[in-house]
Each structure stands twice: as C-alpha cells, then as structure tokens.
Design a protein around this motif. Structure first.
Motif, mmCIF file in Angstrom:
data_model
loop_
_atom_site.group_PDB
_atom_site.id
_atom_site.type_symbol
_atom_site.label_atom_id
_atom_site.label_comp_id
_atom_site.label_asym_id
_atom_site.label_seq_id
_atom_site.Cartn_x
_atom_site.Cartn_y
_atom_site.Cartn_z
ATOM 1 N N THR A 143 0.834 -1.199 0.000
ATOM 2 C CA THR A 143 0.000 0.000 0.000
ATOM 3 C C THR A 143 0.870 1.251 0.000
ATOM 4 O O THR A 143 2.085 1.182 0.194
ATOM 5 C CB THR A 143 -0.932 0.017 1.227
ATOM 6 N N VAL A 144 0.234 2.381 -0.224
ATOM 7 C CA VAL A 144 0.952 3.657 -0.246
ATOM 8 C C VAL A 144 1.105 4.147 1.186
ATOM 9 O O VAL A 144 0.100 4.363 1.875
ATOM 10 C CB VAL A 144 0.207 4.703 -1.096
ATOM 11 N N PRO A 145 2.340 4.322 1.671
ATOM 12 C CA PRO A 145 2.532 4.740 3.071
ATOM 13 C C PRO A 145 2.101 6.182 3.287
ATOM 14 O O PRO A 145 1.954 6.962 2.352
ATOM 15 C CB PRO A 145 4.053 4.573 3.271
ATOM 16 N N GLY A 146 1.895 6.511 4.550
ATOM 17 C CA GLY A 146 1.571 7.889 4.906
ATOM 18 C C GLY A 146 0.123 8.256 4.699
ATOM 19 O O GLY A 146 -0.198 9.437 4.515
ATOM 20 N N GLY A 147 -0.770 7.269 4.692
ATOM 21 C CA GLY A 147 -2.197 7.576 4.583
ATOM 22 C C GLY A 147 -2.773 7.480 3.194
ATOM 23 O O GLY A 147 -3.916 7.884 2.967
ATOM 24 N N GLY A 148 -2.019 6.935 2.228
ATOM 25 C CA GLY A 148 -2.565 6.730 0.899
ATOM 26 C C GLY A 148 -2.135 7.792 -0.100
ATOM 27 O O GLY A 148 -1.503 8.793 0.242
ATOM 28 N N PHE A 149 -2.511 7.579 -1.353
ATOM 29 C CA PHE A 149 -2.117 8.452 -2.453
ATOM 30 C C PHE A 149 -3.064 9.640 -2.561
ATOM 31 O O PHE A 149 -4.287 9.482 -2.500
ATOM 32 C CB PHE A 149 -2.127 7.665 -3.766
ATOM 33 N N GLU A 150 -2.477 10.844 -2.727
ATOM 34 C CA GLU A 150 -3.268 12.062 -2.878
ATOM 35 C C GLU A 150 -3.389 12.396 -4.370
ATOM 36 O O GLU A 150 -2.421 12.835 -4.995
ATOM 37 C CB GLU A 150 -2.617 13.224 -2.129
ATOM 38 N N LEU A 151 -4.566 12.170 -4.908
ATOM 39 C CA LEU A 151 -4.805 12.376 -6.335
ATOM 40 C C LEU A 151 -4.854 13.869 -6.660
ATOM 41 O O LEU A 151 -5.451 14.656 -5.924
ATOM 42 C CB LEU A 151 -6.130 11.712 -6.711
ATOM 43 N N THR A 152 -4.224 14.266 -7.760
ATOM 44 C CA THR A 152 -4.285 15.648 -8.226
ATOM 45 C C THR A 152 -4.944 15.687 -9.597
ATOM 46 O O THR A 152 -4.691 14.827 -10.439
ATOM 47 C CB THR A 152 -2.877 16.269 -8.337
ATOM 48 N N ILE A 205 -13.766 10.919 -5.635
ATOM 49 C CA ILE A 205 -12.755 10.024 -6.201
ATOM 50 C C ILE A 205 -11.458 10.116 -5.406
ATOM 51 O O ILE A 205 -10.819 9.105 -5.102
ATOM 52 C CB ILE A 205 -12.510 10.364 -7.684
ATOM 53 N N VAL A 206 -11.076 11.346 -5.040
ATOM 54 C CA VAL A 206 -9.866 11.561 -4.229
ATOM 55 C C VAL A 206 -9.951 10.757 -2.933
ATOM 56 O O VAL A 206 -8.988 10.080 -2.534
ATOM 57 C CB VAL A 206 -9.672 13.057 -3.917
ATOM 58 N N SER A 207 -11.098 10.810 -2.294
ATOM 59 C CA SER A 207 -11.297 10.106 -1.039
ATOM 60 C C SER A 207 -11.192 8.598 -1.211
ATOM 61 O O SER A 207 -10.536 7.900 -0.425
ATOM 62 C CB SER A 207 -12.652 10.479 -0.437
ATOM 63 N N GLN A 208 -11.835 8.067 -2.262
ATOM 64 C CA GLN A 208 -11.801 6.627 -2.503
ATOM 65 C C GLN A 208 -10.408 6.146 -2.871
ATOM 66 O O GLN A 208 -9.979 5.068 -2.446
ATOM 67 C CB GLN A 208 -12.801 6.261 -3.599
ATOM 68 N N VAL A 209 -9.689 6.929 -3.673
ATOM 69 C CA VAL A 209 -8.321 6.565 -4.042
ATOM 70 C C VAL A 209 -7.429 6.532 -2.801
ATOM 71 O O VAL A 209 -6.627 5.611 -2.620
ATOM 72 C CB VAL A 209 -7.759 7.551 -5.091
ATOM 73 N N ARG A 210 -7.559 7.538 -1.950
ATOM 74 C CA ARG A 210 -6.748 7.588 -0.737
ATOM 75 C C ARG A 210 -7.014 6.365 0.144
ATOM 76 O O ARG A 210 -6.086 5.703 0.621
ATOM 77 C CB ARG A 210 -7.048 8.873 0.035
ATOM 78 N N GLU A 211 -8.283 6.064 0.345
ATOM 79 C CA GLU A 211 -8.646 4.943 1.211
ATOM 80 C C GLU A 211 -8.179 3.616 0.620
ATOM 81 O O GLU A 211 -7.614 2.766 1.321
ATOM 82 C CB GLU A 211 -10.165 4.932 1.417
ATOM 83 N N TYR A 212 -8.401 3.431 -0.676
ATOM 84 C CA TYR A 212 -8.032 2.173 -1.341
ATOM 85 C C TYR A 212 -6.522 1.963 -1.337
ATOM 86 O O TYR A 212 -6.029 0.873 -1.019
ATOM 87 C CB TYR A 212 -8.578 2.203 -2.765
ATOM 88 N N SER A 213 -5.761 3.002 -1.668
ATOM 89 C CA SER A 213 -4.309 2.856 -1.772
ATOM 90 C C SER A 213 -3.636 2.692 -0.415
ATOM 91 O O SER A 213 -2.532 2.173 -0.324
ATOM 92 C CB SER A 213 -3.707 4.060 -2.514
ATOM 93 N N ALA A 214 -4.294 3.138 0.644
ATOM 94 C CA ALA A 214 -3.719 3.015 1.987
ATOM 95 C C ALA A 214 -4.114 1.720 2.668
ATOM 96 O O ALA A 214 -3.462 1.298 3.636
ATOM 97 C CB ALA A 214 -4.155 4.193 2.861
ATOM 98 N N ASP A 215 -5.154 1.050 2.166
ATOM 99 C CA ASP A 215 -5.698 -0.111 2.878
ATOM 100 C C ASP A 215 -5.623 -1.394 2.069
ATOM 101 O O ASP A 215 -5.177 -2.427 2.563
ATOM 102 C CB ASP A 215 -7.146 0.175 3.286
ATOM 103 N N ASN A 216 -6.051 -1.355 0.803
ATOM 104 C CA ASN A 216 -6.104 -2.575 -0.003
ATOM 105 C C ASN A 216 -5.805 -2.214 -1.442
ATOM 106 O O ASN A 216 -6.694 -1.966 -2.238
ATOM 107 C CB ASN A 216 -7.487 -3.227 0.113
#
Length: 577
Positions: A330-339, A504-515
C-alpha cells in the motif's frame, strides 16, 4: 447422484473438473442445467456450441429483469439464452439418467431441491438496451480477472479525448458489415481488423448511437492474434495496446503514425545521451509515495535526486499514463493524494532548472547551516572546556583580587570578549532561524512553489481516467466525472453514476492506503486536447450506426408491444374469472 458422481460424469464427457464442479454447484447438482451454464459462458476454451437458437433482432425475448433475465427457470433449465446442447452431449446426459424424463421430485422429501435463484444478465434485459439521454455508452468486459478486460475502461476513457477519437475515425472501410448480435459476440464481417473494430466501438461510444452498452469481445477477438506475449502486469498490457494502435493505424494510413506517436509516446534521455521511448510509466511498490511529483521525481532522478540534471524528457506525449503495479503493498503515509492537474514540463531539459535550482539551494542552505553550527560550537567550547563557564570563573576570580588597575583592565577585556561571544551566538541563532525558515519554505514536490508566478504560462495535463481494475473505474467527460462498476463473476451487469472529483480523491486515498491489491492506472491528457467538438464519422460507419439504431428501436418497440399484449391478456383472464 451425488455431487462427486456428477463431477466425474462431466469429466468423462470432456469437461475440466473445476469447471464441472463450479457449474454443478450453481445448478444445484442438476447435470443438464450445469452443462447449460458451461456452454453459456463466454470462455473461448470451452467446446463449441450451436448458436442457431438466438431469437429476435436483439436476442432472446424471454423473461427480462433481475428475476427473469439470463437465469434458471424452475425446472432447472437455462433461461439466459436459447443455447441448444449438442445431441451427443444430450445423449450422454440421458445415459446418466438426467433430462426431461427425470422423475418428479417429492417436495416433502429430504432430497428435494431448493429453489435456484436466477442470475441477472443485462444482455437479456431489453429494457436496458436503449441509452438514456445524457448517459455515456458502456463497453462491457467479457470476464473478470483478465488483463484483456482493461480494453473496456481504457477505450472508454480514450474515446473522450477528441484528438484520439478523430485519429481513430479517420480511416474509412467500404463495408463495416452488420450482425444483429454484434454488441454481444458476433462478427459483423468475416475477418475484422483491429482498426475496424476499434472504429466501430469508438463510433458507438461517442457517436449518436441509441444503444446503451456493447461487449468488448469483438475487439479482443480481432486482436487475439497479436497478443503473443505472456503479459505479467497491467502496464505491459497497456503498453501493448498503445504500441499496437500506433503500428496498426500507421499501416492503414501512414499519415496517422506521427499523430498517434505524439499522442502516446514520450522520449527520454539518460546522462550518456541514450534515449528511450515510453508509452506508460509503471510504478513498483518501492516507488509508492503520496503524490505524483514525489513518484516522478524518484522514477526519473532517483530517490536521492542524484540524477537531477542528467535524466530528462526530450518530448512529452499528449497522453501520460501511470500504472501502479498492485501486489498487496500500500501507499505509506495515509494513501495516495490524487491531483486533477499535472505539470510534467518540470521534467524536461528546458524547465528542469526550476527544480534543480531549488534543490541546489537546499544543498547550499545545508552547507551554511553546517558552517554556522561549527562556529557556534567553537564559541561554546575550547579544548573540551566550556568557554562561557571559563570566562565567568575567571572574571569572578579577578573581581576578588581588589582594585588593582591591571586586574581591572584584564577584567574589562575579558568582559568584552564574553560580550563579543554572546553577540556572535545571537547573530548565529538569527541566521539559523532565517536559514531554517528558507529551507522549510522550499518544497521541491509542491508544483505551486516550483512554478511560482510563472504557473499561468504552463499548460497542465488534466486527469481524465482512474482505473482500479476491469470492473471499477472513473472517467471525465467534459466537466463531469462518471463512476462505472461492473458485475462479471455471476451474471453480467453494470452501474453508471455521476460523482465528484473530491469523492474520487477520497476513494483513491482509502483504497491505496488499505487494499491496493490491483493497483491503479491514471490517465492524464494535455488540457488543450480536451474540447467539446462533435465527432466526424464517415458515411459507411454512420450507415452501421444508423442500421443498429433502427434495430434497437424495432426491438424495444416489439418488446413493449408484447408486454402490452400480455397485460391485456391477463386482464381478460381476470375479467372472465
């Protein structure tokens, strides 16, 4: 018979044991229904079956809806399509004691069968055939967990880019053919090319088609001979798609080669003047960081920025595709921040100085801080002794010696030295504060800081697609974001909904940090290419669309007429009673 007996029987008939067991489980151990399940699967690896049972211009006109379409009727026979089991298979089934002559099951017996819940097939639901006003067209993958399934979200996203759409639609074939089930599985011509099938699907997606959805199978079948490699990742497969589009459209029309290359191919230079081309940028787990700039900085310049000024883009493609290779990390530090906007120009030889200058300043600041800290240490201690304590002790001793002129003069000199040291410490502290403030303001990953007042002079690449896998993705259509979710494992269905970029930003962050199991694909497009121009479809391809629109209209009208007649007949029966 027991489940294992029926599995053995299907294995003896030539079916794989795992396929047989799965089908029997779905069919509640009814061997005939299980065979229907197997033959109604889209898998090309299964034995051939007869396709003569299709009925109506738009497929079977049997029960529709989630409870009736593509399911199993009460006696266990398939209601999904009119697939006829070959005679030799029927005879084999009959030899095991199954078929239409089965004895009646005693519902009071412990061996009675439970009711089989039908699976929903959108292909059989005529009420879903017509595209609602304002809705985008939908391409359906054939099966789950296949790289080929990425054709669907990728082509849907790219079709919203006018530059791609116009290039695809430029060649013209004399005859695009037509089959009433082209949108499901049938070929429209005997030997379709990848170029023709890509055009057909792009025209369906962005033209004036009435149809709501179509399978991606026609394009997969056309390109199957090209897929000779064993692709190990999503990035490898997308690289194959881009490279194939460039090559095949160039063969059709040489003038298309350079525009397609400009669309997908970036050129990159190494420190030894070696150049490479890239259509996609794969990101492995050891390069997972919280934003796109940290990732690209590391990919191009190294994690320690040691290659800054040595590696740079010579040419940026109009479409930049980044693929996170999912393998459970997973992406460390709470997930990926989409821009939503990306400025890749900072990685070119022309503009990389905007990062290099700031990174060089960081090194200079580090050296200055180190020098000041060294001076401060010298002011504080000498030969292991604390200078301030030594001076205080000496002054205290001198003051105890009385009013001797020479003693007082020495004391004054020592006081001057102590004050000078204190002033130097104060100035060094102020310098360190200013240097640390300047260092904290330097963020070589913050694009607003990097570009500063010049940002307005740069054109961004805009995010147009986010693909989690072949079953879940988002794409941008003009100023709106659409979410797509597919059901592929049991039955076939899809959902479309409008969403917001923040969601989408929220879902990407959650997905990349968890699963982050399947990773993710990001597609950025040069902003000037995102226009609202209408597509230009050649007359022969438009003829195909017009023919299909008429078939859709006729099929839906016939379906409504049948529903009205059934309703009237039901009212007559009730009135007679």
């Amino acid at each position: 018979m027991s489940l294992q007996d029926n599995v053995d029987n299907l294995v003896n008939m030539g079916f794989d044991a795992s396929v047989a067991r799965d089908a029997l489980s779905r069919a509640d151990n009814n061997i005939e229904a299980a065979v229907n399940f197997i033959y109604s699967d889209f898998s090309a690896d299964l034995p051939p079956y007869s396709e003569n049972g299709e009925s109506g211009p738009l497929g079977p006109a049997g029960p529709t809806g989630a409870a009736g379409a593509g399911g199993i009727v009460a006696d266990g026979r398939s209601a999904s399509t009119a697939i006829e089991i070959e005679d030799d298979i029927k005879n084999k089934i009959a030899s095991y004691g199954y078929g239409h002559d089965n004895p009646v099951v005693d519902l009071d017996s412990d061996q009675s069968k439970s009711e089989i819940v039908p699976t929903y097939e959108v292909y059989d639901d005529i009420s879903r055939y017509t595209r609602a006003e304002g809705d985008p067209g939908v391409l359906l993958p054939v099966k789950a967990e296949l790289l080929e399934g990425y054709f669907a979200p990728l082509l849907m996203t790219l079709s919203n880019i006018p530059a791609f759409r116009d290039l695809v639609l430029k060649p013209e074939f004399e005859d695009y053919g037509y089959s009433e089930l082209w949108w499901k599985k049938d070929k429209c011509v005997s030997n379709p090319s990848v170029v023709m099938e890509t055009q057909r699907l792009v025209a369906f997606l962005c033209g004036d088609s009435f149809r709501a959805f179509a399978s991606i199978r026609s394009l997969i079948d056309a390109s199957s001979k090209l897929m000779t490699d064993d692709y190990q990742s999503v990035a490898e497969f997308i690289q194959f798609i881009y490279s194939s589009l460039i090559e095949l459209f160039a063969k059709t029309d040489e003038s298309l080669k350079r525009p397609f290359e400009q669309l997908f191919t970036s050129r990159f230079r190494f420190e030894d003047d070696e150049t490479q081309t890239h259509c996609i940028f794969p990101v492995e787990s050891n390069y997972f960081y919280k934003d796109i700039y940290r990732i690209m900085h590391s990919l191009l310049w190294g994690k320690d920025m040691g290659r800054l000024g040595q590696h740079q883009f010579l040419e940026l493609s109009d479409v930049l595709t980044v693929s996170f290779e999912g393998n459970g990390d997973t992406v460390p530090g709470g997930g990926f921040e989409l821009t939503e906007e990306f400025y890749p120009q900072i990685y070119t030889s022309k503009h990389e100085h905007m990062v290099a200058d700031k990174f060089r300043r960081i090194s200079e600041l580090r050296d200055e801080v180190s020098k000041i800290n060294g001076q401060t240490i010298q002011l504080k201690a000498f030969k292991g002794k604390r200078v301030s304590a030594l001076l205080d002790t000496t002054l205290s001793h001198l003051s105890s010696l009385g009013e001797d002129e020479r003693v007082q003069s020495a004391a004054k000199e020592l006081e001057s030295i102590a004050n000078h040291i204190l002033d130097c410490k104060t100035r060094n502290t102020e310098k360190l504060t200013a240097l640390n403030k300047e260092r904290s303001d330097i963020d070589i990953y913050n694009i607003n800081y990097i570009l500063g007042d010049q940002k307005a002079e740069f054109e961004p690449w805009v995010l147009t697609g986010v693909i989690f896998n072949e079953r879940q993705f988002w794409y941008r259509l003009e100023e709106k974001w659409y979410a797509f979710n597919y059901t592929l494992e049991i039955g076939k269905d899809f959902e479309i909904s409008q969403t917001t970029f923040d969601n989408i930003v929220s879902q990407v962050r959650e997905y990349s940090a968890d699963n982050f199991e399947t990773g993710m694909v990001l597609i950025y497009v040069k902003k000037s290419l995102i226009t609202t121009d209408s597509p230009i479809i050649n007359k022969n391809l438009q003829k195909f669309i017009d023919t299909d629109n008429q078939k859709v209209a006729n099929g839906v009208a016939l379906h409504k007429l049948n529903e009205q007649q059934e309703e009237q007949e039901g009212q007559i029966v009730l009135s007679d009673q």
